[in-house]
Design an enzyme around this catalytic site. Sequence first.
Site, PDB file in Angstrom:
ATOM      1  N   ILE A   1      -8.934   7.901   8.520  1.00 24.62           N
ATOM      2  CA  ILE A   1     -10.290   8.435   8.392  1.00 24.62           C
ATOM      3  C   ILE A   1     -11.293   7.319   8.708  1.00 24.62           C
ATOM      4  CG2 ILE A   1     -11.843   9.735   6.880  1.00 24.62           C
ATOM      5  CD1 ILE A   1      -9.042  11.059   7.181  1.00 24.62           C
TER       6      ILE A   1
ATOM      7  N   TYR B   1       0.837  -1.211   0.000  1.00 24.24           N
ATOM      8  CA  TYR B   1       0.000   0.000   0.000  1.00 24.24           C
ATOM      9  C   TYR B   1       0.872   1.261   0.000  1.00 24.24           C
ATOM     10  CZ  TYR B   1      -3.845   3.015   1.725  1.00 24.24           C
ATOM     11  OH  TYR B   1      -4.796   3.998   1.897  1.00 24.24           O
ATOM     12  N   ALA B   2       1.899   1.271   0.842  1.00 28.32           N
ATOM     13  CA  ALA B   2       2.778   2.452   0.916  1.00 28.32           C
ATOM     14  C   ALA B   2       3.498   2.654  -0.411  1.00 28.32           C
ATOM     15  CB  ALA B   2       3.779   2.296   2.054  1.00 28.32           C
TER      16      ALA B   2
HETATM   17  N1  CAA Z   1       2.703   0.588  14.722  1.00 28.08           N
HETATM   18  C1  CAA Z   1       3.600  -0.034  15.517  1.00 28.08           C
HETATM   19  N2  CAA Z   1       3.674  -1.356  15.664  1.00 28.08           N
HETATM   20  C2  CAA Z   1       2.810  -2.104  14.974  1.00 28.08           C
HETATM   21  C3  CAA Z   1       1.850  -1.548  14.122  1.00 28.08           C
HETATM   22  C4  CAA Z   1       1.828  -0.134  14.021  1.00 28.08           C
HETATM   23  N3  CAA Z   1       0.973   0.510  13.236  1.00 28.08           N
HETATM   24  N4  CAA Z   1       1.144  -2.532  13.553  1.00 28.08           N
HETATM   25  C5  CAA Z   1       1.628  -3.687  14.042  1.00 28.08           C
HETATM   26  N5  CAA Z   1       2.631  -3.423  14.914  1.00 28.08           N
HETATM   27  C6  CAA Z   1       3.415  -4.374  15.667  1.00 28.08           C
HETATM   28  C7  CAA Z   1       2.547  -5.227  16.579  1.00 28.08           C
HETATM   29  O1  CAA Z   1       2.259  -4.540  17.774  1.00 28.08           O
HETATM   30  C8  CAA Z   1       3.424  -6.453  16.792  1.00 28.08           C
HETATM   31  O2  CAA Z   1       4.428  -6.150  17.714  1.00 28.08           O
HETATM   32  P1  CAA Z   1       5.066  -7.330  18.626  1.00 28.08           P
HETATM   33  O3  CAA Z   1       5.670  -8.297  17.662  1.00 28.08           O
HETATM   34  O4  CAA Z   1       6.032  -6.596  19.451  1.00 28.08           O
HETATM   35  O5  CAA Z   1       3.897  -7.884  19.376  1.00 28.08           O
HETATM   36  C9  CAA Z   1       4.099  -6.613  15.429  1.00 28.08           C
HETATM   37  O6  CAA Z   1       4.020  -5.322  14.784  1.00 28.08           O
HETATM   38  C10 CAA Z   1       3.407  -7.644  14.562  1.00 28.08           C
HETATM   39  O7  CAA Z   1       2.016  -7.314  14.502  1.00 28.08           O
HETATM   40  P2  CAA Z   1       0.876  -8.422  14.598  1.00 28.08           P
HETATM   41  O8  CAA Z   1       1.114  -9.325  15.769  1.00 28.08           O
HETATM   42  O9  CAA Z   1      -0.433  -7.712  14.538  1.00 28.08           O
HETATM   43  O10 CAA Z   1       1.169  -9.262  13.276  1.00 28.08           O
HETATM   44  P3  CAA Z   1       0.131  -9.960  12.348  1.00 28.08           P
HETATM   45  O11 CAA Z   1       0.931 -10.659  11.323  1.00 28.08           O
HETATM   46  O12 CAA Z   1      -0.886 -10.703  13.114  1.00 28.08           O
HETATM   47  O13 CAA Z   1      -0.657  -8.740  11.655  1.00 28.08           O
HETATM   48  C11 CAA Z   1      -0.876  -6.717  10.438  1.00 28.08           C
HETATM   49  C12 CAA Z   1       0.061  -7.797  10.905  1.00 28.08           C
HETATM   50  C13 CAA Z   1      -1.953  -7.307   9.502  1.00 28.08           C
HETATM   51  C14 CAA Z   1      -0.032  -5.712   9.662  1.00 28.08           C
HETATM   52  C15 CAA Z   1      -1.588  -6.060  11.645  1.00 28.08           C
HETATM   53  O14 CAA Z   1      -0.614  -5.713  12.597  1.00 28.08           O
HETATM   54  C16 CAA Z   1      -2.311  -4.790  11.265  1.00 28.08           C
HETATM   55  O15 CAA Z   1      -3.413  -4.843  10.713  1.00 28.08           O
HETATM   56  N6  CAA Z   1      -1.689  -3.641  11.546  1.00 28.08           N
HETATM   57  C17 CAA Z   1      -2.270  -2.343  11.173  1.00 28.08           C
HETATM   58  C18 CAA Z   1      -1.793  -1.928   9.798  1.00 28.08           C
HETATM   59  C19 CAA Z   1      -2.316  -0.560   9.495  1.00 28.08           C
HETATM   60  O16 CAA Z   1      -2.065   0.401  10.229  1.00 28.08           O
HETATM   61  N7  CAA Z   1      -3.093  -0.427   8.396  1.00 28.08           N
HETATM   62  C20 CAA Z   1      -3.717   0.810   8.046  1.00 28.08           C
HETATM   63  C21 CAA Z   1      -5.044   0.484   7.346  1.00 28.08           C
HETATM   64  S1  CAA Z   1      -6.000   1.941   7.078  1.00 28.08           S
HETATM   65  C22 CAA Z   1      -5.283   2.588   5.731  1.00 28.08           C
HETATM   66  O17 CAA Z   1      -4.494   2.011   5.054  1.00 28.08           O
HETATM   67  C23 CAA Z   1      -5.694   3.977   5.376  1.00 28.08           C
HETATM   68  C24 CAA Z   1      -4.515   4.828   5.242  1.00 28.08           C
HETATM   69  O18 CAA Z   1      -4.131   5.155   4.121  1.00 28.08           O
HETATM   70  C25 CAA Z   1      -3.858   5.340   6.443  1.00 28.08           C
HETATM   71  P1  NAI Z   2     -13.485   2.119   1.394  1.00 23.24           P
HETATM   72  O1  NAI Z   2     -12.999   0.723   1.476  1.00 23.24           O
HETATM   73  O2  NAI Z   2     -14.481   2.607   2.366  1.00 23.24           O
HETATM   74  O3  NAI Z   2     -14.050   2.413  -0.070  1.00 23.24           O
HETATM   75  C1  NAI Z   2     -13.311   2.079  -1.195  1.00 23.24           C
HETATM   76  C2  NAI Z   2     -14.251   1.841  -2.352  1.00 23.24           C
HETATM   77  O4  NAI Z   2     -13.445   1.501  -3.505  1.00 23.24           O
HETATM   78  C3  NAI Z   2     -15.207   0.668  -2.128  1.00 23.24           C
HETATM   79  O5  NAI Z   2     -16.540   1.078  -2.400  1.00 23.24           O
HETATM   80  C4  NAI Z   2     -14.727  -0.387  -3.120  1.00 23.24           C
HETATM   81  O6  NAI Z   2     -15.780  -1.188  -3.628  1.00 23.24           O
HETATM   82  C5  NAI Z   2     -14.091   0.455  -4.201  1.00 23.24           C
HETATM   83  N1  NAI Z   2     -13.115  -0.306  -4.985  1.00 23.24           N
HETATM   84  C6  NAI Z   2     -12.210  -1.201  -4.519  1.00 23.24           C
HETATM   85  N2  NAI Z   2     -11.544  -1.750  -5.537  1.00 23.24           N
HETATM   86  C7  NAI Z   2     -12.015  -1.180  -6.676  1.00 23.24           C
HETATM   87  C8  NAI Z   2     -11.730  -1.341  -8.042  1.00 23.24           C
HETATM   88  N3  NAI Z   2     -10.799  -2.212  -8.452  1.00 23.24           N
HETATM   89  N4  NAI Z   2     -12.406  -0.589  -8.931  1.00 23.24           N
HETATM   90  C9  NAI Z   2     -13.365   0.285  -8.526  1.00 23.24           C
HETATM   91  N5  NAI Z   2     -13.687   0.468  -7.234  1.00 23.24           N
HETATM   92  C10 NAI Z   2     -13.025  -0.257  -6.333  1.00 23.24           C
HETATM   93  O7  NAI Z   2     -12.152   3.012   1.435  1.00 23.24           O
HETATM   94  P2  NAI Z   2     -11.938   4.534   1.841  1.00 23.24           P
HETATM   95  O8  NAI Z   2     -11.432   4.578   3.202  1.00 23.24           O
HETATM   96  O9  NAI Z   2     -13.100   5.340   1.454  1.00 23.24           O
HETATM   97  O10 NAI Z   2     -10.699   4.891   0.890  1.00 23.24           O
HETATM   98  C11 NAI Z   2     -10.821   5.665  -0.287  1.00 23.24           C
HETATM   99  C12 NAI Z   2      -9.430   6.022  -0.752  1.00 23.24           C
HETATM  100  O11 NAI Z   2      -8.752   6.771   0.248  1.00 23.24           O
HETATM  101  C13 NAI Z   2      -8.531   4.815  -1.023  1.00 23.24           C
HETATM  102  O12 NAI Z   2      -7.693   5.086  -2.111  1.00 23.24           O
HETATM  103  C14 NAI Z   2      -7.708   4.718   0.235  1.00 23.24           C
HETATM  104  O13 NAI Z   2      -6.504   4.050   0.001  1.00 23.24           O
HETATM  105  C15 NAI Z   2      -7.517   6.174   0.546  1.00 23.24           C
HETATM  106  N6  NAI Z   2      -7.181   6.476   1.916  1.00 23.24           N
HETATM  107  C16 NAI Z   2      -8.035   6.136   2.930  1.00 23.24           C
HETATM  108  C17 NAI Z   2      -7.724   6.462   4.219  1.00 23.24           C
HETATM  109  C18 NAI Z   2      -8.586   6.116   5.371  1.00 23.24           C
HETATM  110  O14 NAI Z   2      -8.130   6.278   6.498  1.00 23.24           O
HETATM  111  N7  NAI Z   2      -9.805   5.649   5.186  1.00 23.24           N
HETATM  112  C19 NAI Z   2      -6.473   7.160   4.538  1.00 23.24           C
HETATM  113  C20 NAI Z   2      -5.657   7.463   3.394  1.00 23.24           C
HETATM  114  C21 NAI Z   2      -6.022   7.145   2.135  1.00 23.24           C
END
Ligand code: CAA
Ligand code: NAI
Length: 246
Positions: free
Chosen positions: A187, A154-155
């Site tokens: 968000i 993702y990053a």
């Molecule tokens: N910051 C610091 N440490 C973290 C961390 C974070 N954000 N996420 C995980 N870790 C640490 C855990 O605490 C754990 O530490 P220990 O080994 O010391 O216990 C270690 O990393 C491994 O984590 P898990 O035990 O959870 O490992 P897993 O394999 O079961 O799961 C994972 C890994 C799926 C990445 C899970 O940790 C996870 O979902 N983390 C959150 C990832 C995240 O922040 N995603 C953002 C989604 S929203 C988004 O993407 C929108 C956007 O643009 C911002």
């Molecule tokens: P969400 O999961 O609520 O909505 C995403 C939408 O995209 C869903 O309706 C899904 O069906 C659609 N989608 C997924 N794959 C698709 C494809 N191949 N073609 C067409 N549509 C598709 O996600 P959210 O949170 O609204 O995110 C929107 C955007 O903002 C994404 O690009 C996400 O990475 C970005 N973003 C979200 C953040 C958050 O914290 N929610 C933070 C930073 C960025």
Amino acid sequence: MRLKDKVAIITGAANGLGLAAARTFAREGAKVALTDFNVEQGRHRANELRDEGYEVTFFQVNVADRASVDKLVEDVAKIYGGVDILVNNAGITRDAMLKKLSVEDFQRVLDVNLTGVFHCTQAALPYMLEKGWGRIISTSSVSGVYGNVGQTNYAAAKAAVVGMTKTWAKELGRKGINVNAVAPGFIETAMVEKVPENILDGIRKTIPLGRLGKPEDIANAYLFLASEESNYVNGTVLHVDGGIMM
Ligand code: CAA
Ligand code: NAI
């Protein structure tokens, strides 16, 4: 009205940030193509917005599939007479630590979050060039700017969106097309609901505003970049993250 009669394609608009943007843009007078992979939710959302009195049409698209994107853009241009604004908002996560991340999940996230942005922008571009006016807004993320544990794929994609945005801003600025990105923080949407609560708690503590963002916070940033108010803004990455990056 800040977008009166502009034609806007918003991808991933059946949920979250895209849905908030669809409502905000329609409220400001845009003709909105609410596009999503999910047909059922997309139709439902478009119907809801039409019931609120807005000019919104649902189009199904898979942004990772070029033929699907080409069809979308052609259909929108046929119905509305062009494309003025593109919001490359669709995105997915497949989070895993590097040691566990599968090649398939790495590739899938790049296909949607990176290649999807390329497909949609290239397909919409001829319509903007024809008018000599356009706005391209792509969704990056704090993760693409400062990295995030568990988000190699993702990053990478979100950082690449910044690179493409700046390149296109340089290529297209003289053609009347402004290209910018928004980098949201965390968000309140379905995407963030998947983050384990203990990890999300830790993240929340690092946000100077003390709360997660709301979809409308990002929709307002998209609106600014889509409107005439941002006429001299080009190639920027607008951080809307409550200050988490400081
Ligand atoms: N910051 C610091 N440490 C973290 C961390 C974070 N954000 N996420 C995980 N870790 C640490 C855990 O605490 C754990 O530490 P220990 O080994 O010391 O216990 C270690 O990393 C491994 O984590 P898990 O035990 O959870 O490992 P897993 O394999 O079961 O799961 C994972 C890994 C799926 C990445 C899970 O940790 C996870 O979902 N983390 C959150 C990832 C995240 O922040 N995603 C953002 C989604 S929203 C988004 O993407 C929108 C956007 O643009 C911002
Ligand atoms: P969400 O999961 O609520 O909505 C995403 C939408 O995209 C869903 O309706 C899904 O069906 C659609 N989608 C997924 N794959 C698709 C494809 N191949 N073609 C067409 N549509 C598709 O996600 P959210 O949170 O609204 O995110 C929107 C955007 O903002 C994404 O690009 C996400 O990475 C970005 N973003 C979200 C953040 C958050 O914290 N929610 C933070 C930073 C960025």
